[in-house]
Design an enzyme around this catalytic site. Structure first.
Site, PDB file in Angstrom:
ATOM      1  N   CYS A   7      -7.136   1.054  -4.253  1.00 56.61           N
ATOM      2  CA  CYS A   7      -8.175   1.983  -3.778  1.00 56.61           C
ATOM      3  C   CYS A   7      -9.583   1.514  -4.125  1.00 56.61           C
ATOM      4  O   CYS A   7     -10.464   1.448  -3.269  1.00 56.61           O
ATOM      5  CB  CYS A   7      -7.912   3.397  -4.306  1.00 56.61           C
ATOM      6  SG  CYS A   7      -8.111   3.612  -6.085  1.00 56.61           S
ATOM      7  N   HIS A  65      -8.832   7.897  -8.282  1.00 56.67           N
ATOM      8  CA  HIS A  65      -8.671   7.445  -6.903  1.00 56.67           C
ATOM      9  C   HIS A  65     -10.028   7.541  -6.203  1.00 56.67           C
ATOM     10  O   HIS A  65     -10.856   8.386  -6.549  1.00 56.67           O
ATOM     11  CB  HIS A  65      -7.642   8.308  -6.161  1.00 56.67           C
ATOM     12  CG  HIS A  65      -7.281   7.762  -4.814  1.00 56.67           C
ATOM     13  ND1 HIS A  65      -6.447   6.669  -4.654  1.00 56.67           N
ATOM     14  CD2 HIS A  65      -7.650   8.134  -3.555  1.00 56.67           C
ATOM     15  CE1 HIS A  65      -6.310   6.409  -3.363  1.00 56.67           C
ATOM     16  NE2 HIS A  65      -7.041   7.275  -2.672  1.00 56.67           N
ATOM     17  N   HIS A 104      -9.213   4.939   2.955  1.00 54.34           N
ATOM     18  CA  HIS A 104      -8.805   4.594   1.591  1.00 54.34           C
ATOM     19  C   HIS A 104      -7.482   3.850   1.627  1.00 54.34           C
ATOM     20  O   HIS A 104      -6.778   3.820   2.640  1.00 54.34           O
ATOM     21  CB  HIS A 104      -8.690   5.863   0.722  1.00 54.34           C
ATOM     22  CG  HIS A 104      -7.537   6.752   1.089  1.00 54.34           C
ATOM     23  ND1 HIS A 104      -6.670   7.280   0.166  1.00 54.34           N
ATOM     24  CD2 HIS A 104      -7.106   7.221   2.297  1.00 54.34           C
ATOM     25  CE1 HIS A 104      -5.761   8.029   0.772  1.00 54.34           C
ATOM     26  NE2 HIS A 104      -6.008   8.016   2.064  1.00 54.34           N
TER      27      HIS A 104
END
Length: 346
Positions: A262, A310, A322
């Site tokens: 990520c 994240h 993402h």
């Protein structure tokens, strides 16, 4: 995945165990008869529980990945610092060797000039004026030698400090290498466990898991996000790069271009715009100034969960790009897919 079944207590002999188990079975049979359920039926684990375990494993793996990235980033900086210290130590040692050579020359000159008592040499000299000039030069030589000796001592002290600093950094680097290996083992184990659980799910449950991860039901609680384009040319370039990465695989610890985790996707996307971002999502949260989610614009970094473990890039229309988790490629998802912890404008 390691078994969590408890071993039978060694304090019971075989006969006692059989008696206890028989009594338990009889009680279970009686309870089943009263409820109308078959005694042999074992309770099945709810599908929601399996999905929750997969979610938790992916979240823990992502947190471990962030620790892995952070340790790796620090190790990279330390390797550069160790090289600089080693080069400084080599230069310092060369300077000390040169100074020792100069001091050796001074000492030889003193020895050659001081073989006879100065007062006797003055009386015996056929050229007293020349002798006095020579003596004055020798005094200046002695003074210069003292200065050089002080410089040598200072250089030796500094060299000792540099060597100590190099030893400390090398020891820290070794610790970080151990940390990196430990975090890698943790990530690998958690991801393997999550993949096993996913593979064991029936196709319908797996599809439900995917739908749940694409739309968490939190979007209704989000503020209305204002429209507008990217706030800068570099943000627009980063958005174009992130969009171009859609479909590429999640690869933990990777910063592209063939795969990403990520935070690695954010690093790579902004690198295409000429901007260097920190490696981890926690650090990326502070890589610019914070804006309210209602004012998010394309190119803003959206960090998720309370620990910012994240991150995705807002691309407009309530969507982020993402790298979700292993097995799921880089993709578009609703900005409210997880609890938002911050919005950062780079």
């Amino acid at each position: 995945m390691a078994s969590h079944r408890r071993p039978v207590s060694s304090g019971l002999d075989r006969g006692t165990r059989v008696t206890v188990l028989s009594a338990a079975a009889a009680a279970a049979t009686a309870a089943a008869a009263m409820s109308g359920a078959p005694a042999s039926a074992a309770p099945e684990e709810p599908a929601d529980s399996a999905r929750a375990r997969v979610d938790r494993l992916f979240e823990e793996a992502e947190q471990a990945t962030e620790r892995f990235n952070k340790a790796g980033e620090r190790a990279g900086r330390l390797r550069a610092e160790v090289r600089q210290v080693q080069e400084a130590v080599a230069r310092g040692q060369q300077r000390i060797n040169t100074m020792r050579g100069v001091l050796g020359s001074y000492a030889g000159a003193q020895y050659r000039a001081g073989g006879v008592d100065p007062s006797v040499e003055l009386m015996l000299s056929e050229d007293p004026d020349g002798y006095l000039e020579k003596a004055s030069a020798l005094d200046r030589l002695t003074s210069r030698q003292a200065d050089r000796l002080d410089e040598l001592r200072e250089a030796q002290r500094k060299l000792a400090q540099q060597r100590a600093e190099g030893s400390r950094k090398l020891a820290e680097l070794e610790r970080l290498r151990s940390d990196v290996a430990r975090h890698k083992r943790s990530v690998t184990a958690k991801l393997a466990a999550a993949r096993r659980l996913l593979n064991e799910m029936p196709s319908e449950e797996r599809a439900a898991f995917e739908r749940a991860n694409r739309s968490s039901g939190r979007a209704g609680a989000l503020p209305e996000i204002s429209g507008g384009g990217a706030p800068s040319g570099r943000a627009a370039a980063a958005v174009m790069a992130a969009r171009a990465a859609v479909g590429r695989p999640y690869v933990w610890g990777a910063t592209g271009p063939s795969g990403f985790d990520c935070s690695g996707l954010m690093v790579w996307s902004y690198r295409q715009a000429g901007v260097a971002l920190p490696r981890t999502s926690q650090a990326q949260r502070h890589a610019g100034h914070q804006v309210p989610l209602s004012e998010a614009r394309p190119g803003d970094l959206i960090t998720y969960r309370s620990d910012a473990s994240h991150v995705g890039m807002y691309v407009g229309n309530g969507q982020v790009v993402h790298a979700p988790y292993p097995g799921a490629p880089v993709r578009y998802d609703p900005v409210g897919m997880m609890p938002v912890s911050g919005v950062t404008r780079v």
